[in-house]
Design a protein around this motif. Sequence first.
Motif, mmCIF file in Angstrom:
data_model
loop_
_atom_site.group_PDB
_atom_site.id
_atom_site.type_symbol
_atom_site.label_atom_id
_atom_site.label_comp_id
_atom_site.label_asym_id
_atom_site.label_seq_id
_atom_site.Cartn_x
_atom_site.Cartn_y
_atom_site.Cartn_z
ATOM 1 N N SER A 1 -0.766 61.836 65.128
ATOM 2 C CA SER A 1 -1.712 62.118 66.206
ATOM 3 C C SER A 1 -1.966 60.911 67.107
ATOM 4 O O SER A 1 -2.298 61.084 68.277
ATOM 5 C CB SER A 1 -3.040 62.621 65.628
ATOM 6 N N LYS A 2 -1.820 59.708 66.578
ATOM 7 C CA LYS A 2 -2.083 58.511 67.381
ATOM 8 C C LYS A 2 -0.791 57.715 67.585
ATOM 9 O O LYS A 2 0.016 57.601 66.672
ATOM 10 C CB LYS A 2 -3.118 57.626 66.694
ATOM 11 N N PRO A 3 -0.638 57.141 68.788
ATOM 12 C CA PRO A 3 0.573 56.349 69.042
ATOM 13 C C PRO A 3 0.484 54.958 68.413
ATOM 14 O O PRO A 3 -0.604 54.455 68.137
ATOM 15 C CB PRO A 3 0.599 56.236 70.568
ATOM 16 N N PHE A 4 1.636 54.347 68.212
ATOM 17 C CA PHE A 4 1.728 52.946 67.818
ATOM 18 C C PHE A 4 1.667 52.161 69.131
ATOM 19 O O PHE A 4 2.480 52.385 70.031
ATOM 20 C CB PHE A 4 3.048 52.684 67.087
ATOM 21 N N ILE A 5 0.710 51.254 69.263
ATOM 22 C CA ILE A 5 0.498 50.538 70.523
ATOM 23 C C ILE A 5 0.793 49.055 70.338
ATOM 24 O O ILE A 5 0.330 48.435 69.388
ATOM 25 C CB ILE A 5 -0.947 50.732 71.034
ATOM 26 N N SER A 6 1.559 48.514 71.264
ATOM 27 C CA SER A 6 1.795 47.073 71.292
ATOM 28 C C SER A 6 1.528 46.578 72.710
ATOM 29 O O SER A 6 1.595 47.342 73.677
ATOM 30 C CB SER A 6 3.217 46.732 70.841
ATOM 31 N N THR A 7 1.198 45.301 72.817
ATOM 32 C CA THR A 7 0.916 44.693 74.111
ATOM 33 C C THR A 7 1.589 43.338 74.195
ATOM 34 O O THR A 7 1.904 42.722 73.166
ATOM 35 C CB THR A 7 -0.598 44.506 74.332
ATOM 36 N N GLY A 8 1.792 42.876 75.408
ATOM 37 C CA GLY A 8 2.408 41.572 75.576
ATOM 38 C C GLY A 8 2.583 41.208 77.028
ATOM 39 O O GLY A 8 1.920 41.746 77.914
ATOM 40 N N SER A 9 3.522 40.286 77.265
ATOM 41 C CA SER A 9 3.791 39.812 78.617
ATOM 42 C C SER A 9 5.293 39.815 78.858
ATOM 43 O O SER A 9 6.078 39.839 77.920
ATOM 44 C CB SER A 9 3.227 38.404 78.814
ATOM 45 N N PHE A 10 5.662 39.793 80.140
ATOM 46 C CA PHE A 10 7.073 39.758 80.489
ATOM 47 C C PHE A 10 7.282 38.839 81.681
ATOM 48 O O PHE A 10 6.364 38.567 82.444
ATOM 49 C CB PHE A 10 7.622 41.155 80.782
ATOM 50 N N GLU A 11 8.508 38.384 81.786
ATOM 51 C CA GLU A 11 8.909 37.549 82.920
ATOM 52 C C GLU A 11 10.346 37.907 83.271
ATOM 53 O O GLU A 11 11.238 37.782 82.437
ATOM 54 C CB GLU A 11 8.800 36.082 82.516
ATOM 55 N N LEU A 12 10.543 38.352 84.495
ATOM 56 C CA LEU A 12 11.861 38.720 84.981
ATOM 57 C C LEU A 12 12.309 37.655 85.961
ATOM 58 O O LEU A 12 11.614 37.366 86.941
ATOM 59 C CB LEU A 12 11.807 40.088 85.677
ATOM 60 N N ALA A 13 13.446 37.029 85.685
ATOM 61 C CA ALA A 13 14.000 35.992 86.548
ATOM 62 C C ALA A 13 15.344 36.463 87.086
ATOM 63 O O ALA A 13 15.880 37.474 86.638
ATOM 64 C CB ALA A 13 14.160 34.690 85.761
ATOM 65 N N GLU A 14 15.892 35.718 88.031
ATOM 66 C CA GLU A 14 17.189 36.065 88.598
ATOM 67 C C GLU A 14 18.253 36.198 87.515
ATOM 68 O O GLU A 14 19.123 37.043 87.594
ATOM 69 C CB GLU A 14 17.625 35.012 89.611
ATOM 70 N N ASP A 15 18.199 35.341 86.503
ATOM 71 C CA ASP A 15 19.261 35.322 85.498
ATOM 72 C C ASP A 15 18.819 35.783 84.114
ATOM 73 O O ASP A 15 19.528 35.592 83.148
ATOM 74 C CB ASP A 15 19.868 33.921 85.393
ATOM 75 N N GLY A 16 17.654 36.404 84.004
ATOM 76 C CA GLY A 16 17.259 36.852 82.679
ATOM 77 C C GLY A 16 15.897 37.510 82.629
ATOM 78 O O GLY A 16 15.209 37.646 83.633
ATOM 79 N N LEU A 17 15.554 37.902 81.443
ATOM 80 C CA LEU A 17 14.324 38.617 81.195
ATOM 81 C C LEU A 17 13.784 38.164 79.845
ATOM 82 O O LEU A 17 14.549 37.995 78.894
ATOM 83 C CB LEU A 17 14.638 40.121 81.161
ATOM 84 N N THR A 18 12.482 37.964 79.784
ATOM 85 C CA THR A 18 11.825 37.627 78.522
ATOM 86 C C THR A 18 10.726 38.650 78.288
ATOM 87 O O THR A 18 9.942 38.940 79.186
ATOM 88 C CB THR A 18 11.210 36.213 78.570
#
Length: 172
Positions: free
Chosen positions: A38-55
């Motif tokens: 009935s309830k979702p698994f929830i996660s949170t965080g941050s992201f950074e998208l650059a010309e040559d990659g993603l974190t």
Amino acid sequence: MRLSVLLLSVLVFFPVFASSAVTEQGTFSQEKHFKGFSKPFISTGSFELAEDGLTWQVESPVKSTLLIKQGQVYTLNAQDEPQLQKGAEPYVNLLQAILKHDEVALAEQFTMTEHAEPGCQTLLPKDDLLKQLFSQFELCVAAEQVSRVRLQEANGNFTVLRFAYPHKEQKQ
């Protein structure tokens, strides 16, 4: 299943890998809905998208970092050393195209139609492997930035990713 979890858990933050100019950065919440729960698994965080990659850095409930650099996917081990994740390479361009809302790149992999909700599109996978994992994506854009992505899995489970861009909001 592991590849689908990896695909859903992708996005930003590791200085050694983020060597080029950052094009997008912000925070996310991810709700993973499993059939029978009935309830979702929830996660949170941050992201950074650059010309040559993603974190993609998950802050809670469990800290983890996923890195995309030069067409490869890495996770950080307990010693914060990058570990190559084989088998995820086909999805690198897809993830970056979704976050950048690159309609030309998305049209190569999806049949795109307007969604009933303003600012949203339904994306139906063209690739057979992607079809085995996902029946459709819903991509919503607000103020020229991706605000929400809903990934409908072929097995009935689904994930909703919500994005916020606090750094851009502060500059305005």
